[in-house]
Design an enzyme around this catalytic site. Structure first.
Site, PDB file in Angstrom:
ATOM      1  N   HIS A   1       4.964 -44.359 -43.602  1.00 44.87           N
ATOM      2  CA  HIS A   1       4.357 -45.173 -44.653  1.00 44.87           C
ATOM      3  C   HIS A   1       4.899 -46.592 -44.665  1.00 44.87           C
ATOM      4  CE1 HIS A   1       1.986 -42.047 -47.066  1.00 44.87           C
ATOM      5  NE2 HIS A   1       2.233 -41.571 -45.857  1.00 44.87           N
TER       6      HIS A   1
ATOM      7  N   SER B   1      -0.106 -45.808 -39.810  1.00 50.24           N
ATOM      8  CA  SER B   1      -0.592 -45.079 -38.635  1.00 50.24           C
ATOM      9  C   SER B   1      -1.001 -46.022 -37.507  1.00 50.24           C
ATOM     10  CB  SER B   1      -1.811 -44.241 -39.005  1.00 50.24           C
ATOM     11  OG  SER B   1      -1.432 -43.121 -39.754  1.00 50.24           O
TER      12      SER B   1
ATOM     13  N   LYS C   1     -11.035 -35.383 -44.462  1.00 58.46           N
ATOM     14  CA  LYS C   1     -11.066 -35.141 -43.017  1.00 58.46           C
ATOM     15  C   LYS C   1      -9.975 -34.147 -42.609  1.00 58.46           C
ATOM     16  CE  LYS C   1     -11.520 -37.696 -38.727  1.00 58.46           C
ATOM     17  NZ  LYS C   1     -11.573 -39.011 -38.093  1.00 58.46           N
ATOM     18  N   ASP C   2      -8.790 -34.272 -43.218  1.00 56.89           N
ATOM     19  CA  ASP C   2      -7.706 -33.342 -42.903  1.00 56.89           C
ATOM     20  C   ASP C   2      -8.055 -31.925 -43.344  1.00 56.89           C
ATOM     21  OD1 ASP C   2      -5.987 -34.971 -41.562  1.00 56.89           O
ATOM     22  OD2 ASP C   2      -4.788 -35.526 -43.302  1.00 56.89           O
TER      23      ASP C   2
ATOM     24  N   GLU D   1       9.338 -17.239 -24.626  1.00 52.16           N
ATOM     25  CA  GLU D   1       8.006 -17.426 -25.198  1.00 52.16           C
ATOM     26  C   GLU D   1       7.306 -18.579 -24.477  1.00 52.16           C
ATOM     27  OE1 GLU D   1       6.894 -15.434 -28.531  1.00 52.16           O
ATOM     28  OE2 GLU D   1       7.709 -14.578 -26.714  1.00 52.16           O
TER      29      GLU D   1
END
Lengths: 418, 215
Positions: A208, A212, A235-236, A279
């Site tokens: 922040h 982005s 959107k998320d 894994e």
């Protein structure tokens, strides 16, 4: 009434300004693609893992004599215990999948570049903690693969100069992996996720501050930013729906697909399984470990292979802003790197033979080579791109960045802190 | 660069040929109650003498839908919550075979190949010309041919044994994952719900973003 309550809180805590600054007015580039959904998804999976993990811990026993039975108790007798356990086990794989995509996006679009280096490094720290948490969690079912996986990996610390044996014993709490190892791994497996949450807060505060990155690789003008809420919340949430569909197909229909058959046999210190395989999310690094003939070299190479990502901001010398969309060599390198990762994963999953060893060597050299060549490739690419001619936006941005750099240097020299 | 890619692909494709010990006969287990019950009966007759199923209790059999009278007959004076313990003591087993026969509760999950492995293993017995019984799936096995596969030459008998093995494996598959039917049932609802929810979320997202595109 509502306003009065909020007013009362605001005098004592920055609630409204926080919501405004970080949600309703938080500027987000409008051109973010769906690849930018994975940070949010990682946060969601973290919450999911903590939530299912807390309930599993209510029924699980960290005791070498009881662990295996207690997992079966969860799977058979606890109400919806099978759901909790499958969600948690599948969640671990989902977590790595989401994080690897999140990292791949960062590499592709060059989001690790200035001014987002701290985001990349906090992310690197989070990755290490995630790996440690997953590794320790895998011991808890106390199956054969749990036991021998933990034995092999703790054994790697033998290479520590002077104190190797002592460190291994200290980590295990015993001369071999035993009850003492199980109880401490359980304790730390419960602790680390909360440290991860703390790390995520730091990661988000950094985000922040620098905001982005975006697919164009160019900082956008204010008019091209839109508030996070409601645009990116919606959107998320849509992305979350898609993620949950894939996740639930695994949880409900293929939950055993990623579980090793050997882990349905209780841990037996007297009997080594035919093959010790980690894994899937550790396979490429495991392949690198095995590709180096010498144990010290192998451990160093494996450690370094995870840490190489942290050097990216230094390795990338190009002045061309943004990521692969502006930089064809980076794009080619990116795809070859991903392909190489898959090859390494394949090598890690198969027993050592002459052929896997050869491919492992080539892929390991290519892995490190692709990092070490970045400074030269990025510079060569920059010269080539400038010669070919840049788009006006890129040119302008580069000039602005160069101006800012000299200005800040001049300021620093003149001793003016601000 | 292209040469390297081609080389890598070639290497990978030739890697597929691994030395196979013995190929498994791939089967799909039955999930209907009659098959599982038949498998349970066969298991009680052929396997239960030596093997335990410690994670399955008589109560689990009741919950599965086995008749109460039958379960009572099976358990004798044992409590309902008692697990399906084997009849052979560990000491006796050690004396006879040199090891304790493994618990079968998770057997169809604990082997590479799952139910197909157990099925192929049960049917994998054969006699060498000099009369020694071997197993082609697990040559080092200590278990004597439980179904009598090695001596069955009659095709009809062999077919019957195949069916028996299939039923036993179906029962074991249930025992290893008793909630799988419930899980699948619930799964369809969950996925269906998520499909609708996600479609709605997509509509909401589009609606919110549509206002943006105007300017």
């Amino acid at each position: 009434m509502k306003n009065r309550v909020i007013g009362w809180i605001d005098q004592r805590f920055p609630l409204s300004s926080f919501v405004k600054h970080d949600l309703t007015e938080y500027p987000t580039p409008r051109n973010l693609s769906y690849w930018w959904n994975f940070g949010f998804l990682a946060g969601f999976v973290l919450v999911l893992q903590v939530a299912t993990g807390i309930f599993l811990a209510m029924h699980y026993r960290a005791d070498a004599a009881l662990s295996f039975d207690s997992v079966q108790h969860i799977m058979r007798d606890v109400n919806y215990g099978w759901l909790l356990r499958f969600m948690h086990a599948t969640g671990a794989s989902a977590f790595f999948m989401v994080i690897y995509i999140h990292m791949a996006r960062t590499l592709y679009y060059g989001s690790y570049r200035a001014p987002r280096e701290l985001m990349w490094w906090t992310g690197q720290g989070l990755l290490l903690m995630l790996m440690a948490t997953a590794f320790m969690g895998y011991l808890l079912p106390w199956g054969q693969m749990s036991y021998w996986g933990a034995t092999v990996i703790t054994n790697l610390f033998k290479v520590t100069p002077y104190f190797g044996d002592q460190i291994v014993t200290w980590l295990r709490g015993d001369y071999s992996v035993s009850d003492a190892t199980l109880t401490r791994f359980f304790s730390l497996h419960y602790l680390l996720p909360f440290l991860i949450i703390g790390g995520v807060v730091v990661h988000l505060v950094a985000l922040h501050t620098v905001k982005s990155s975006n697919p164009s690789g160019i900082d956008l003008a204010a008019k091209d930013n839109i508030p996070f809420h409601p645009y990116f919340t919606s959107k998320d949430l849509f992305g979350l729906g898609l993620f949950l569909i894939v996740y639930c197909i695994f949880v409900f229909f293929f939950p055993n697909m990623l579980m090793d058959p050997a882990n349905f046999i209780p841990a037996n210190p007297m009997q080594t399984p035919a093959e010790i395989v980690p894994e899937w999310y550790f396979l490429p690094f495991y392949a690198i470990l095995r590709s180096v003939p010498n144990m010290v070299g192998g451990v160093v190479a494996m450690g370094l292979s995870v840490m190489m990502f942290a050097f990216m901001p230094f390795l990338d010398r190009s002045r061309i802003p943004g990521g692969a969309s502006n930089r064809p060599m980076v794009k080619l390198g990116f795809y070859l790197f991903i392909l190489n990762m898959l090859v390494l994963g394949y090598v890690g999953a198969h027993p050592v033979s002459e052929r896997t060893l050869l491919i492992g060597h080539i892929a390991t050299i290519f892995y490190f080579g692709s990092f070490f060549l970045i400074p030269f490739i990025s510079k060569a690419e920059e010269r080539w791109l400038i010669k070919r001619g840049l788009s006006p936006e890129l040119k302008e941005l580069m000039e602005r960045e160069a101006r800012e750099k000299t200005q800040s240097q001049a300021r620093r020299r003149s001793g003016d802190a601000k | 660069m292209k040469k390297i890619i081609v080389l890598l692909i070639l290497c990978c494709s030739s890697l597929q040929v691994w030395p196979e010990e013995a190929t498994l006969q791939n089967i799909k287990v039955d999930t209907d109650l009659p098959a599982i019950e038949r498998g349970m009966d066969d298991l009680m007759n052929n396997c239960h003498t030596c093997h335990t199923l410690k994670y399955i209790s008589y109560l689990d059999l009741l919950k599965l839908g086995i008749d109460k009278k039958k379960v009572d007959l099976m358990r004798g004076d044992q409590p309902l919550a008692a697990p399906l313990a084997g009849l052979l003591s560990d000491e006796a087993a050690m004396q006879m075979f040199g090891l304790v026969p493994p618990d079968l509760s998770l057997m169809t999950k604990a082997r590479e190949g799952g139910p197909s492995y157990v099925y192929s293993y049960l049917l994998g017995y054969y006699n060498t010309p000099d009369g020694v019984t071997h197993n082609r799936i697990f040559p080092a096995t200590k278990m004597p041919d439980p179904l009598g596969v090695s001596t069955a030459t009659d095709p009809a008998k062999r077919e019957e044994l195949k069916k028996t093995a299939h039923d036993i494996v179906s029962f074991l598959a249930w025992a290893s994952d008793p909630h799988s039917a419930e899980r699948h049932r619930l799964g369809y609802y969950v996925i269906g719900y998520l499909l609708i929810l996600t479609a709605l979320l997509y509509a909401v997202k589009n609606r919110i973003w549509s206002g943006l595109k105007k300017h």
